[in-house]
Design an enzyme around this catalytic site. Structure first.
Site, PDB file in Angstrom:
ATOM      1  N   TYR A 176      11.630  -2.589  11.868  1.00  0.00           N
ATOM      2  CA  TYR A 176      10.378  -3.325  11.693  1.00  0.00           C
ATOM      3  C   TYR A 176       9.817  -2.970  10.321  1.00  0.00           C
ATOM      4  CZ  TYR A 176       5.546  -4.873  12.334  1.00  0.00           C
ATOM      5  OH  TYR A 176       4.329  -5.491  12.179  1.00  0.00           O
ATOM      6  N   ASP A 278      11.936   1.499   3.056  1.00  0.00           N
ATOM      7  CA  ASP A 278      10.652   1.385   3.740  1.00  0.00           C
ATOM      8  C   ASP A 278      10.343   2.758   4.328  1.00  0.00           C
ATOM      9  OD1 ASP A 278       8.575   1.068   5.465  1.00  0.00           O
ATOM     10  OD2 ASP A 278       9.367  -0.707   6.473  1.00  0.00           O
ATOM     11  N   LYS A 306       0.630   4.023   6.068  1.00  0.00           N
ATOM     12  CA  LYS A 306       0.307   4.914   7.193  1.00  0.00           C
ATOM     13  C   LYS A 306      -0.265   6.258   6.715  1.00  0.00           C
ATOM     14  CE  LYS A 306       3.267   2.670  10.580  1.00  0.00           C
ATOM     15  NZ  LYS A 306       2.701   2.197  11.820  1.00  0.00           N
TER      16      LYS A 306
HETATM   17  C1  LIG Z   1       8.632   1.071   9.100  1.00  0.00           C
HETATM   18  C2  LIG Z   1       7.407   0.208   9.035  1.00  0.00           C
HETATM   19  N1  LIG Z   1       7.220  -0.586   7.986  1.00  0.00           N
HETATM   20  C3  LIG Z   1       6.145  -1.366   7.852  1.00  0.00           C
HETATM   21  C4  LIG Z   1       5.180  -1.390   8.843  1.00  0.00           C
HETATM   22  C5  LIG Z   1       3.982  -2.258   8.708  1.00  0.00           C
HETATM   23  O1  LIG Z   1       2.865  -1.490   8.419  1.00  0.00           O
HETATM   24  P1  LIG Z   1       1.406  -2.052   8.734  1.00  0.00           P
HETATM   25  O2  LIG Z   1       1.251  -2.081  10.211  1.00  0.00           O
HETATM   26  O3  LIG Z   1       0.507  -1.071   8.039  1.00  0.00           O
HETATM   27  O4  LIG Z   1       1.324  -3.397   8.132  1.00  0.00           O
HETATM   28  C6  LIG Z   1       5.326  -0.577   9.967  1.00  0.00           C
HETATM   29  C7  LIG Z   1       4.324  -0.581  11.037  1.00  0.00           C
HETATM   30  O5  LIG Z   1       4.458   0.000  12.083  1.00  0.00           O
HETATM   31  C8  LIG Z   1       6.473   0.235  10.074  1.00  0.00           C
HETATM   32  O6  LIG Z   1       6.693   1.014  11.139  1.00  0.00           O
END
Ligand SMILES: Cc1ncc(COP(=O)(O)O)c(C=O)c1O
Length: 468
Positions: A176, A278, A306
């Site tokens: 994700y 990511d 985060k």
């Molecule tokens: C690995 C990863 N990338 C991107 C995101 C997206 O982040 P946000 O919820 O701050 O948009 C998340 C959200 O859980 C994530 O776990």
């Protein structure tokens, strides 16, 4: 880098997804009853919210069984629901609350900046301090800021396309990366949808994603270097790059196999394509310099969000001189009214320079060790087919006897055990991320041994309750 131990006893035999034992269904029903009985005020809030908030919550993932939990406040390592129940917070707001709650350094930074102005849309000095600290940790020279992980990965994808003038990207099945169109593909597809392993289907993960965009996102399994090579061969000169979580953290925790990440970098670069990590989840939590530091592989672009904001909404995109040169020279306009917002920068500076210190990581390492030891002891004592995977501040129990190497292995893990475990911990005063199977615990800098003991004691009771 990580602790991974696999216990192989029965009676829970998973990975071959079989029907859930009746005893487990009963346990879930019994725990849901306790859950609801403890939370009358949450139920009233949920009923009222249904008339004001779509779905009664502020993000669709807050819709959980048996009902959403409404919180009143957090302090230190604890959070409190509107019914006055206290929880050791191992949910950590999906991994963002690594500072814990009300950390004095974050409070002081936010309070100080709030009095001096919360928004200008002009840079403030703290942005330089944050960028310099990120460079020190992650080894990439140039940074920009945004507000969420979604924005960071969206910019990373745009940037890879802008740099290479190519449209296709590769993403990993089961990863994700936020909710923008290009990455809303094969996030959590059902077993019937995934297609053959050598050619995973490109499954839209939400309504509202145009097929034309889904088609531009090619899908490959985690730890599958051959799959990436195959895609590069099939689409010569067409692939801009690949976005990947270097340690997969939306399917429990799946570790990269030795050589996987360096292999990706080499393969992609050999075809003029880029590699973006990511690290939204792993950023500060897998260690002081994330999975990049832990694995020693530095990509072209890193996305952070985060935990870096100390609980305030902030994201960062870092890149090599070459990659970010396309931002510097105006080729790709990386923009946003709130980018580098002074409140967010103040919180991020405090988090990076005062909270996530070497001493904090030492403390977290000791607590992780305590958690892993306690959980493994109970797994063994009760003969569960389960194992623990833990990295830095994060960890999870995988209710399977087999190691999980990619999303397809993960699909085979029965989620009812994780659900029951979540309920059990919740009723015992430990708040894990709801549902459990996909998510991990987060140990903050404010947790202590007593918090972890409550967690492992609850697990011991749960493990004993599984002896139907
Ligand atoms: C690995 C990863 N990338 C991107 C995101 C997206 O982040 P946000 O919820 O701050 O948009 C998340 C959200 O859980 C994530 O776990």
């Amino acid at each position: 880098m990580a602790e991974q131990a696999v216990s192989t006893q029965s009676p829970i035999t998973s990975n071959e997804k079989t029907s859930t034992p009746a005893g487990l269904d009963e346990l879930i029903a019994q725990q849901e009853k306790i859950f609801v009985e403890r939370q009358g005020e949450s139920r009233r809030m949920a009923a009222r919210a249904d008339r004001a908030l779509a779905g009664g919550v502020t993000s669709s993932w807050q819709i959980t069984r048996p009902q959403p939990v409404w919180l009143s406040h957090g302090k230190g390592s604890k959070i409190y629901d509107v019914d006055g129940n206290e929880y050791v917070d191992l949910h950590g707001g999906y991994g963002a609350a690594m500072a814990g709650h009300g950390h004095p350094a974050v409070v002081e930074a936010v309070r100080g900046q709030a009095a001096l102005g919360t928004h200008f849309a002009q840079p403030t000095p703290a942005a330089i301090l944050v960028a310099e600290e990120l460079t020190r940790r992650f080894g990439l020279p140039l940074w920009r800021f945004a507000n969420s992980g979604t924005e960071a990965t969206m910019d990373a994808v745009h940037l890879m396309r802008a740099i290479t003038d190519r449209d296709l990207i590769i993403k990993v099945e089961g990863c994700y990366h936020g909710h923008h169109d290009s990455v809303q593909v094969s996030v959590a597809p059902e077993a019937e949808e995934v297609g053959p392993a050598h050619k995973p289907a490109q499954v839209p993960s939400s309504t509202g994603i145009p097929r034309a965009i889904t088609d531009l996102t090619l899908v490959v399994g985690f730890n599958d270097l051959d799959g990436v090579a195959r895609l590069l061969d099939e689409h010569p000169g067409k692939i801009a790059g690949m976005i990947v979580e270097p340690i997969m953290m939306n399917a429990g925790i799946i570790l990269p196999e030795p050589g996987y990440l360096d292999g990706l970098k080499e393969l992609l670069h050999s075809r003029g394509a880029l590699l973006a990590f990511d690290e939204v989840k792993t950023g500060l939590t897998a260690g002081p310099s994330g999975a990049t530091g832990a694995t020693g592989v530095t990509p072209d672009i890193i996305c952070l969000a985060k935990a870096i904001g100390g609980g305030v909404s902030v994201a960062a995109i870092g890149g090599t001189e070459e990659a970010m040169g396309h931002v510097s020279n105006g080729d790709y306009e990386m923009v946003g009214t709130f980018n580098g917002n002074p409140l967010a920068m103040a919180a991020a500076r405090a988090m990076l320079c005062e909270v996530a210190t070497p001493a904090a990581y030492e403390r977290i390492d000791a607590l992780r060790q305590q958690a892993v030891t306690g959980l493994e002891r109970e797994i063994e004592r009760n003969g569960l087919s389960a194992h623990v995977v833990a990295v830095g501040a994060k960890g999870c129990v995988v209710f399977s006897s087999e190691p999980v190497r990619d999303f397809r292995d993960f699909l085979g893990v029965d989620d009812s055990y994780s659900n029951a475990h979540w309920l059990y911990q919740h009723n015992g005063g430990v708040f894990l991320p709801p549902w459990g199977k996909s998510e991990q615990w987060l140990i903050s800098v404010q947790h202590d041994e007593a918090d972890i003991r409550r967690f492992t004691d609850n697990f011991a009771a749960f493990a004993a309750a599984l002896r139907f």
